[in-house]
Design an enzyme around this catalytic site. Sequence first.
Site, PDB file in Angstrom:
ATOM      1  N   HIS A 156     -14.332  36.166 -13.964  1.00 30.98           N
ATOM      2  CA  HIS A 156     -14.516  36.558 -15.358  1.00 30.98           C
ATOM      3  C   HIS A 156     -13.233  37.107 -15.983  1.00 30.98           C
ATOM      4  O   HIS A 156     -13.284  37.769 -17.018  1.00 30.98           O
ATOM      5  CB  HIS A 156     -15.649  37.581 -15.474  1.00 30.98           C
ATOM      6  CG  HIS A 156     -16.975  37.035 -15.067  1.00 30.98           C
ATOM      7  ND1 HIS A 156     -18.026  37.818 -14.625  1.00 30.98           N
ATOM      8  CD2 HIS A 156     -17.435  35.746 -15.022  1.00 30.98           C
ATOM      9  CE1 HIS A 156     -19.057  37.049 -14.331  1.00 30.98           C
ATOM     10  NE2 HIS A 156     -18.722  35.791 -14.563  1.00 30.98           N
ATOM     11  N   CYS A 164      -3.436  36.825 -27.885  1.00 32.38           N
ATOM     12  CA  CYS A 164      -3.871  36.582 -29.255  1.00 32.38           C
ATOM     13  C   CYS A 164      -4.416  35.165 -29.367  1.00 32.38           C
ATOM     14  O   CYS A 164      -4.315  34.368 -28.429  1.00 32.38           O
ATOM     15  CB  CYS A 164      -2.722  36.817 -30.236  1.00 32.38           C
ATOM     16  SG  CYS A 164      -1.551  35.430 -30.352  1.00 32.38           S
ATOM     17  N   CYS A 223      -0.488  40.924 -34.056  1.00 32.52           N
ATOM     18  CA  CYS A 223       0.317  40.434 -32.937  1.00 32.52           C
ATOM     19  C   CYS A 223       1.784  40.346 -33.386  1.00 32.52           C
ATOM     20  O   CYS A 223       2.093  39.620 -34.346  1.00 32.52           O
ATOM     21  CB  CYS A 223      -0.183  39.057 -32.503  1.00 32.52           C
ATOM     22  SG  CYS A 223       0.906  38.224 -31.319  1.00 32.52           S
ATOM     23  N   ASN A 295     -26.774  44.096  -1.163  1.00 33.58           N
ATOM     24  CA  ASN A 295     -26.888  44.696  -2.494  1.00 33.58           C
ATOM     25  C   ASN A 295     -28.091  45.627  -2.541  1.00 33.58           C
ATOM     26  O   ASN A 295     -29.104  45.391  -1.863  1.00 33.58           O
ATOM     27  CB  ASN A 295     -27.053  43.605  -3.562  1.00 33.58           C
ATOM     28  CG  ASN A 295     -27.029  44.162  -4.967  1.00 33.58           C
ATOM     29  OD1 ASN A 295     -25.977  44.568  -5.456  1.00 33.58           O
ATOM     30  ND2 ASN A 295     -28.175  44.209  -5.626  1.00 33.58           N
ATOM     31  N   GLY A 297     -31.137  46.932  -4.764  1.00 39.13           N
ATOM     32  CA  GLY A 297     -31.923  46.605  -5.944  1.00 39.13           C
ATOM     33  C   GLY A 297     -32.148  45.120  -6.114  1.00 39.13           C
ATOM     34  O   GLY A 297     -31.589  44.289  -5.399  1.00 39.13           O
TER      35      GLY A 297
END
Length: 352
Positions: A156, A164, A223, A295, A297
């Site tokens: 990600h 910009c 910018c 993990n 949960g």
Amino acid sequence: MRISVPTIPAAILSSTSSAKPISPAAAVERIASFLASGNVATVTGAGVSVDSGIRAYRGSKGRYLNPNYKPIFYQELVDATKKGFAFRQRYWLRSYLGYKPVRDALPNTTHYALAALQYTNIIPKLITQNVDGLHHKALAGIWDEARMNQHILELHGSLHKVHCSHGHIVDRDTFQDRLSVANPQWKAYMDELEATGQRPRTNPDGDVFLEGVDYGTFKVPECPDCLLESRLNSILKPELIFFGESIKREVRDRSQLDVENCSRLFLVGTTLATYSAFRLVKHALELKKPVLLLNVGPTRADPLSGVEKIELPSGTVLRDAVRTVLGSRAIQDSVVDAMLHSGVVRPPIDDD
């Protein structure tokens, strides 16, 4: 097209956990057995960074810790109208206040345990959903940046660079300084918070929770590279994937290839709510590869046949599992020994 915040289906949240109760000692042995043959691709999520003081999006019950969480979507952030500029004011003020705690966070014992597995090639490929850069920090001084980027894929993106809309890139610390110069009153406010030890509630992407704030007072600088090209441009965003934004094809393809080339898949500290990570699990299962999930949960993968789940915090078992896998090398190799004696344990207070 309507875009919503990724979540875990309500049926999974309300169901009884599929994971069988297991003691930490038994979990250590099971994880070590799973890792022992090597060539294990690993996917990490926000739960890995909790012991570094960075809150996860979701608590142990799988629900958002902040029920009023309203992220800014990609289409809103890059909107060239006045409405879009208002969204950028909101985003950059919250990110300006929240960036420093994430930037200054230190790797915890899970980061270093995984780094030891990377260093010894048990885990040749690590895919992280996190944008905090802590996996890189755990290997700093051991591997150079090129080698880290070869073995660590930030699915990600990263919070540590800004670009910009015309492709000019700047490191985040430099951009943070530009925000400080443009907003001296907010710089003073941030300095006061730091002096008193206060800290707004921070999300894993550095976005903080604020109430009663006039975002219109925050100035987003143009910018400077665009100004040199005789162009005004305040459309800037960090090098991370926003909700509603597509992952680059080369990143998606590389993540899929990493799964295809591994012998098994290890998931750590992730609910797999985002499809970009969940599809990697589905792909591994389609290829008949063993999958182990560590993990606490509910997760989106809980109903899937073929996913073995251990419901314990990674910080309680992973370092001992690595020692078990590596045996004498965990002591004799000074680099590995140092890694397995490193790492902070500073979870946020009242996290759930």
